[in-house]
Design a protein around this motif. Sequence first.
Motif, short mmCIF file in Angstrom:
data_model
loop_
_atom_site.label_atom_id
_atom_site.label_comp_id
_atom_site.label_asym_id
_atom_site.label_seq_id
_atom_site.Cartn_x
_atom_site.Cartn_y
_atom_site.Cartn_z
N CYS A 1 -3.95 6.13 5.98
CA CYS A 1 -2.58 6.87 5.03
C CYS A 1 -2.85 8.74 4.59
O CYS A 1 -3.46 8.86 4.68
CB CYS A 1 -3.04 6.30 3.38
SG CYS A 1 -0.94 6.25 2.50
N THR B 1 0.68 -1.17 0.47
CA THR B 1 -0.05 -0.23 -0.09
C THR B 1 0.89 1.17 -0.10
O THR B 1 0.39 2.01 -0.95
CB THR B 1 -1.04 0.30 1.07
OG1 THR B 1 -2.10 -1.01 0.94
CG2 THR B 1 -1.80 1.05 1.14
N ASP B 2 1.81 1.45 0.53
CA ASP B 2 2.67 2.54 1.03
C ASP B 2 3.32 2.79 -0.41
O ASP B 2 3.40 3.53 -1.07
CB ASP B 2 3.83 1.94 2.22
CG ASP B 2 4.87 3.28 1.68
OD1 ASP B 2 4.66 4.14 2.11
OD2 ASP B 2 6.02 3.05 1.39
N VAL C 1 1.57 5.36 7.67
CA VAL C 1 0.29 3.50 7.17
C VAL C 1 0.37 3.07 7.90
O VAL C 1 1.04 2.54 8.25
CB VAL C 1 -0.02 2.94 5.68
CG1 VAL C 1 -1.26 2.20 6.13
CG2 VAL C 1 0.85 3.55 4.38
N GLU D 1 -10.18 1.83 -0.20
CA GLU D 1 -10.81 3.19 -0.48
C GLU D 1 -11.97 2.96 0.52
O GLU D 1 -12.39 2.92 0.00
CB GLU D 1 -10.27 4.02 -1.62
CG GLU D 1 -9.97 6.22 -0.59
CD GLU D 1 -10.02 6.78 -1.83
OE1 GLU D 1 -9.97 7.70 -1.08
OE2 GLU D 1 -9.77 6.66 -3.31
N ARG E 1 5.96 9.68 4.84
CA ARG E 1 4.36 9.40 4.79
C ARG E 1 4.15 8.70 5.88
O ARG E 1 4.93 7.24 5.87
CB ARG E 1 4.04 8.94 3.37
CG ARG E 1 2.77 7.84 3.05
CD ARG E 1 2.50 7.46 1.61
NE ARG E 1 3.92 7.24 0.96
CZ ARG E 1 4.10 7.26 -0.17
NH1 ARG E 1 4.17 8.23 -1.06
NH2 ARG E 1 5.53 6.56 -0.76
N THR F 1 0.74 4.61 -3.32
CA THR F 1 0.09 5.29 -2.72
C THR F 1 0.39 6.65 -3.90
O THR F 1 -0.72 7.16 -3.97
CB THR F 1 0.63 6.03 -1.53
OG1 THR F 1 0.89 4.59 -0.22
CG2 THR F 1 0.23 7.52 -0.71
N GLU F 2 1.47 6.54 -4.47
CA GLU F 2 1.71 8.05 -5.36
C GLU F 2 1.20 7.24 -6.35
O GLU F 2 0.55 8.65 -6.95
CB GLU F 2 3.29 8.27 -5.92
CG GLU F 2 4.17 8.97 -3.53
CD GLU F 2 5.23 9.28 -4.43
OE1 GLU F 2 5.59 9.73 -5.09
OE2 GLU F 2 6.44 8.91 -3.28
N THR G 1 -6.11 8.91 3.72
CA THR G 1 -6.77 8.10 2.86
C THR G 1 -7.66 7.10 4.09
O THR G 1 -6.67 6.87 4.98
CB THR G 1 -6.19 7.95 2.22
OG1 THR G 1 -6.01 8.98 0.82
CG2 THR G 1 -7.03 6.76 1.10
N TRP H 1 -2.97 8.47 -2.84
CA TRP H 1 -4.10 8.24 -1.37
C TRP H 1 -2.64 9.14 -0.58
O TRP H 1 -1.72 9.00 -0.83
CB TRP H 1 -4.07 7.00 -0.70
CG TRP H 1 -4.46 5.90 -1.64
CD1 TRP H 1 -5.22 6.32 -1.96
CD2 TRP H 1 -4.78 4.41 -1.50
NE1 TRP H 1 -6.33 5.67 -2.88
CE2 TRP H 1 -5.91 4.30 -2.12
CE3 TRP H 1 -3.77 4.11 -1.00
CZ2 TRP H 1 -6.53 3.03 -2.37
CZ3 TRP H 1 -4.37 2.65 -0.99
CH2 TRP H 1 -5.15 1.64 -2.21
N GLY H 2 -3.96 9.44 0.82
CA GLY H 2 -2.61 10.43 1.56
C GLY H 2 -2.41 11.44 1.87
O GLY H 2 -1.65 12.66 2.92
#
Length: 194
Positions: free
Chosen positions: A116, A17-18, A133, A55, A131, A21-22, A31, A26-27
């Motif tokens: 996130c 997920t990390d 999570v 999400e 970032r 993310t971009e 999120t 997300w984030g």
Amino acid sequence: MLSFRTVHTLARCLLTTDADTETLGWGQPLTLLLIHDQPQTPAGSQRMCETRTLEFPPHRDDLLTDAAGLPALPHRLAAALDNPDASTPYQATLDTIIGLIRKTEPDARLLAWAACYDTIVTTVGQPRQARRVDAVDTDGRRYEVTHLHGEEHALLLVDDTPASGDIPATYPGLAAMLAATARYSHPSTSAGTA
């Protein structure tokens, strides 16, 4: 109680997920993510799970413009999700998501809620952008992925017994969301939502 294999799979899912993310956008600034398993049981083998991250969209009125509101948002959502007999927009959204999941995977279970977001962390006395999570699973286990901007790899912490003085501000809200949605953490024997 989640098995070691499930905890390991969930931790790997959070690292993925990390990494994604971009690409997914997300984030920014937060999120919320619902994480569930999809059992894959080939004939004659042990139960194998694959995790999925979805999400969970906040209502336009709940979108954060200031990261300081981050700890309160999961609590507001938990309150909206807590009564299965009440008809709230969040309850309708969750019922739709769970219904779609269980339509194809009746044995799917809710494993965790995650947040996130971007933040500032202090490393070696210096503030750095990162970032995060943060997640809480159905056993109350805490997961924390920290990816410092400019670093290639993220750091992962899995804590089986979170101490009250050593938890991120998101933990109580995510735990409240888990409590509010506990009815979805068990597999269903039908294609329904509960």
